[in-house]
Design an enzyme around this catalytic site. Structure first.
Site, PDB file in Angstrom:
ATOM      1  N   ARG A  98      11.785  -1.665  10.415  1.00 21.37           N
ATOM      2  CA  ARG A  98      10.783  -1.279  11.408  1.00 21.37           C
ATOM      3  C   ARG A  98      10.745  -2.295  12.540  1.00 21.37           C
ATOM      4  NH1 ARG A  98       5.343   0.227   8.142  1.00 21.37           N
ATOM      5  NH2 ARG A  98       4.426  -0.979   9.834  1.00 21.37           N
ATOM      6  N   LYS A 128       0.833  -1.213   0.000  1.00 24.50           N
ATOM      7  CA  LYS A 128       0.000   0.000   0.000  1.00 24.50           C
ATOM      8  C   LYS A 128       0.866   1.262   0.000  1.00 24.50           C
ATOM      9  CE  LYS A 128      -1.930  -1.168   3.946  1.00 24.50           C
ATOM     10  NZ  LYS A 128      -1.192  -2.412   4.261  1.00 24.50           N
ATOM     11  N   ARG A 134       0.087  -8.704  13.902  1.00 23.75           N
ATOM     12  CA  ARG A 134      -0.529  -7.745  12.980  1.00 23.75           C
ATOM     13  C   ARG A 134      -1.439  -8.460  11.985  1.00 23.75           C
ATOM     14  NH1 ARG A 134       4.635  -5.013  10.689  1.00 23.75           N
ATOM     15  NH2 ARG A 134       3.217  -3.932   9.284  1.00 23.75           N
TER      16      ARG A 134
HETATM   17  P1  AP5 Z   1       4.949  -1.627   1.732  1.00 27.18           P
HETATM   18  O1  AP5 Z   1       4.574  -0.788   0.551  1.00 27.18           O
HETATM   19  O2  AP5 Z   1       5.762  -0.992   2.805  1.00 27.18           O
HETATM   20  O3  AP5 Z   1       3.627  -2.333   2.342  1.00 27.18           O
HETATM   21  P2  AP5 Z   1       2.406  -1.745   3.171  1.00 27.18           P
HETATM   22  O4  AP5 Z   1       1.174  -2.396   2.660  1.00 27.18           O
HETATM   23  O5  AP5 Z   1       2.436  -0.234   3.166  1.00 27.18           O
HETATM   24  O6  AP5 Z   1       2.765  -2.350   4.589  1.00 27.18           O
HETATM   25  P3  AP5 Z   1       2.739  -1.766   6.070  1.00 27.18           P
HETATM   26  O7  AP5 Z   1       3.462  -2.790   6.911  1.00 27.18           O
HETATM   27  O8  AP5 Z   1       3.286  -0.360   6.125  1.00 27.18           O
HETATM   28  O9  AP5 Z   1       1.232  -1.765   6.382  1.00 27.18           O
HETATM   29  P4  AP5 Z   1       0.577  -1.848   7.726  1.00 27.18           P
HETATM   30  O10 AP5 Z   1      -0.814  -1.531   7.336  1.00 27.18           O
HETATM   31  O11 AP5 Z   1       0.751  -3.084   8.498  1.00 27.18           O
HETATM   32  O12 AP5 Z   1       1.378  -0.784   8.636  1.00 27.18           O
HETATM   33  P5  AP5 Z   1       1.082   0.731   9.033  1.00 27.18           P
HETATM   34  O13 AP5 Z   1       2.342   1.470   8.930  1.00 27.18           O
HETATM   35  O14 AP5 Z   1      -0.122   1.238   8.334  1.00 27.18           O
HETATM   36  O15 AP5 Z   1       5.692  -2.936   1.177  1.00 27.18           O
HETATM   37  C1  AP5 Z   1       6.178  -3.948   2.053  1.00 27.18           C
HETATM   38  C2  AP5 Z   1       7.489  -4.552   1.505  1.00 27.18           C
HETATM   39  O16 AP5 Z   1       7.197  -5.233   0.275  1.00 27.18           O
HETATM   40  C3  AP5 Z   1       8.554  -3.503   1.163  1.00 27.18           C
HETATM   41  O17 AP5 Z   1       9.817  -4.033   1.426  1.00 27.18           O
HETATM   42  C4  AP5 Z   1       8.388  -3.286  -0.345  1.00 27.18           C
HETATM   43  O18 AP5 Z   1       9.609  -2.894  -0.910  1.00 27.18           O
HETATM   44  C5  AP5 Z   1       7.921  -4.659  -0.826  1.00 27.18           C
HETATM   45  N1  AP5 Z   1       6.958  -4.608  -1.927  1.00 27.18           N
HETATM   46  C6  AP5 Z   1       5.941  -3.723  -2.096  1.00 27.18           C
HETATM   47  N2  AP5 Z   1       5.248  -3.999  -3.208  1.00 27.18           N
HETATM   48  C7  AP5 Z   1       5.843  -5.101  -3.765  1.00 27.18           C
HETATM   49  C8  AP5 Z   1       5.550  -5.890  -4.916  1.00 27.18           C
HETATM   50  N3  AP5 Z   1       4.533  -5.599  -5.722  1.00 27.18           N
HETATM   51  N4  AP5 Z   1       6.357  -6.948  -5.193  1.00 27.18           N
HETATM   52  C9  AP5 Z   1       7.391  -7.265  -4.368  1.00 27.18           C
HETATM   53  N5  AP5 Z   1       7.710  -6.558  -3.252  1.00 27.18           N
HETATM   54  C10 AP5 Z   1       6.928  -5.476  -2.949  1.00 27.18           C
HETATM   55  O19 AP5 Z   1       0.653   0.565  10.568  1.00 27.18           O
HETATM   56  C11 AP5 Z   1       1.593   0.237  11.570  1.00 27.18           C
HETATM   57  C12 AP5 Z   1       0.912   0.215  12.932  1.00 27.18           C
HETATM   58  O20 AP5 Z   1       0.359   1.515  13.242  1.00 27.18           O
HETATM   59  C13 AP5 Z   1      -0.283  -0.743  13.075  1.00 27.18           C
HETATM   60  O21 AP5 Z   1       0.130  -2.059  13.388  1.00 27.18           O
HETATM   61  C14 AP5 Z   1      -1.082  -0.080  14.209  1.00 27.18           C
HETATM   62  O22 AP5 Z   1      -0.477  -0.351  15.448  1.00 27.18           O
HETATM   63  C15 AP5 Z   1      -0.908   1.397  13.908  1.00 27.18           C
HETATM   64  N6  AP5 Z   1      -1.954   1.946  13.040  1.00 27.18           N
HETATM   65  C16 AP5 Z   1      -1.779   2.480  11.789  1.00 27.18           C
HETATM   66  N7  AP5 Z   1      -2.965   2.876  11.277  1.00 27.18           N
HETATM   67  C17 AP5 Z   1      -3.907   2.603  12.225  1.00 27.18           C
HETATM   68  C18 AP5 Z   1      -5.327   2.766  12.264  1.00 27.18           C
HETATM   69  N8  AP5 Z   1      -6.009   3.295  11.230  1.00 27.18           N
HETATM   70  N9  AP5 Z   1      -5.982   2.358  13.376  1.00 27.18           N
HETATM   71  C19 AP5 Z   1      -5.305   1.834  14.434  1.00 27.18           C
HETATM   72  N10 AP5 Z   1      -3.960   1.650  14.454  1.00 27.18           N
HETATM   73  C20 AP5 Z   1      -3.265   2.025  13.349  1.00 27.18           C
END
Ligand code: AP5
Length: 229
Positions: A160, A13, A171
């Site tokens: 991270r 994402k 998660r």
């Molecule tokens: P990446 O693009 O970083 O993936 P992502 O979907 O953004 O993953 P996140 O881990 O950031 O999502 P998340 O929703 O768990 O975490 P968030 O920060 O929102 O890609 C991942 C990897 O794959 C990278 O190495 C990339 O290079 C590779 N990649 C990407 N696309 C690829 C492809 N097509 N092919 C191959 N490789 C690829 O949340 C973190 C924490 O914050 C949560 O756990 C929670 O505690 C809190 N939080 C955040 N938002 C909320 C909310 N709305 N409510 C409550 N708590 C929240």
């Protein structure tokens, strides 16, 4: 263009939101990034959120809704936005509907990144992020030119804390229980577009441009830098 990017941890994402933001000039609003910055600064929000984020739990809905209400009131969102990581619960989605109704705005599309669980673990265990600009790398799929150094601004790359295997497992469980119901929620509203997130970055990007109604050609240099596998 008011978009939601929905999907499991590590589905890509953030990677796609950054590409679309660069192409369309509309802001990526990543609630994860907002929380991590607050934690790094040690602000009141950061102190409240720290334990939840470290454990892989969700930060309480009222905190997250407050963050989004404040962010969507800022003028740079007037031409559109990409919500990356919000909403994550049905309660957050309902609050977002109410908030947007008050602002006289609507969600245009919800892009659901569909990715099998075994790929989630592989993606997160190889993820590297630039401490300065937030650029996202992967040790196999998208390595930096120089190990440990960001191609964009030379900043140091880090992993991270919540990408450790036991936190990733938590998660994924939280995602299944709390966030997965949003797929049905947005399908019922006719807003859901499912993309196969196991495709390469460039292929996936083209699908997302189509959903967002953006012409396919030009401006894809960053995506082309990816090894498409
Ligand atoms: P990446 O693009 O970083 O993936 P992502 O979907 O953004 O993953 P996140 O881990 O950031 O999502 P998340 O929703 O768990 O975490 P968030 O920060 O929102 O890609 C991942 C990897 O794959 C990278 O190495 C990339 O290079 C590779 N990649 C990407 N696309 C690829 C492809 N097509 N092919 C191959 N490789 C690829 O949340 C973190 C924490 O914050 C949560 O756990 C929670 O505690 C809190 N939080 C955040 N938002 C909320 C909310 N709305 N409510 C409550 N708590 C929240």
């Amino acid at each position: 263009m008011n978009l939601i990017f929905l999907g499991p941890p590590g589905a890509g994402k953030g990677t796609q939101a950054k590409l679309l933001q660069a192409r369309r000039g509309i802001p990526q609003i990543s609630t994860g990034d907002i929380l991590r910055e607050a934690i790094a600064r040690g602000s009141a929000l950061g102190q409240r959120a720290k334990g939840y984020v470290e454990r892989g739990d969700l930060v309480p809905d009222e905190v997250m809704v407050g963050i989004i209400a404040e962010r969507l009131s800022q003028p740079d969102t007037s031409d559109g936005f990409i919500l990356d990581g919000f909403p994550r619960t049905v309660a957050q989605a309902r609050s977002l509907e109410e908030l947007l109704a008050r602002l006289g705005r609507k969600i245009t599309a919800v892009v659901y990144f569909d990715l099998p669980e075994e790929k989630i673990v592989r993606r997160l265990s190889g993820r590297l992020i630039c401490a300065r600009c937030g650029a996202i790398y992967h040790v196999e799929h998208h390595p930096p030119r120089q190990p440990g150094i960001c191609d964009v601004d030379g900043g140091p790359l880090y992993r991270r804390d919540d990408d450790q295997p036991e936190v990733v497992r938590k998660r994924i469980q939280v995602y299944r229980e709390e966030t997965q119901p949003l797929v049905a929620f947005y399908r019922e509203r006719g807003l859901l577009h499912v993309v196969d997130a196991s495709q390469g970055v460039e292929t996936l990007y083209q699908s997302i441009l189509q959903i967002a109604g953006v012409p396919p050609e030009g401006g894809e240099r960053q995506a082309e830098a990816w090894a498409d596998r």
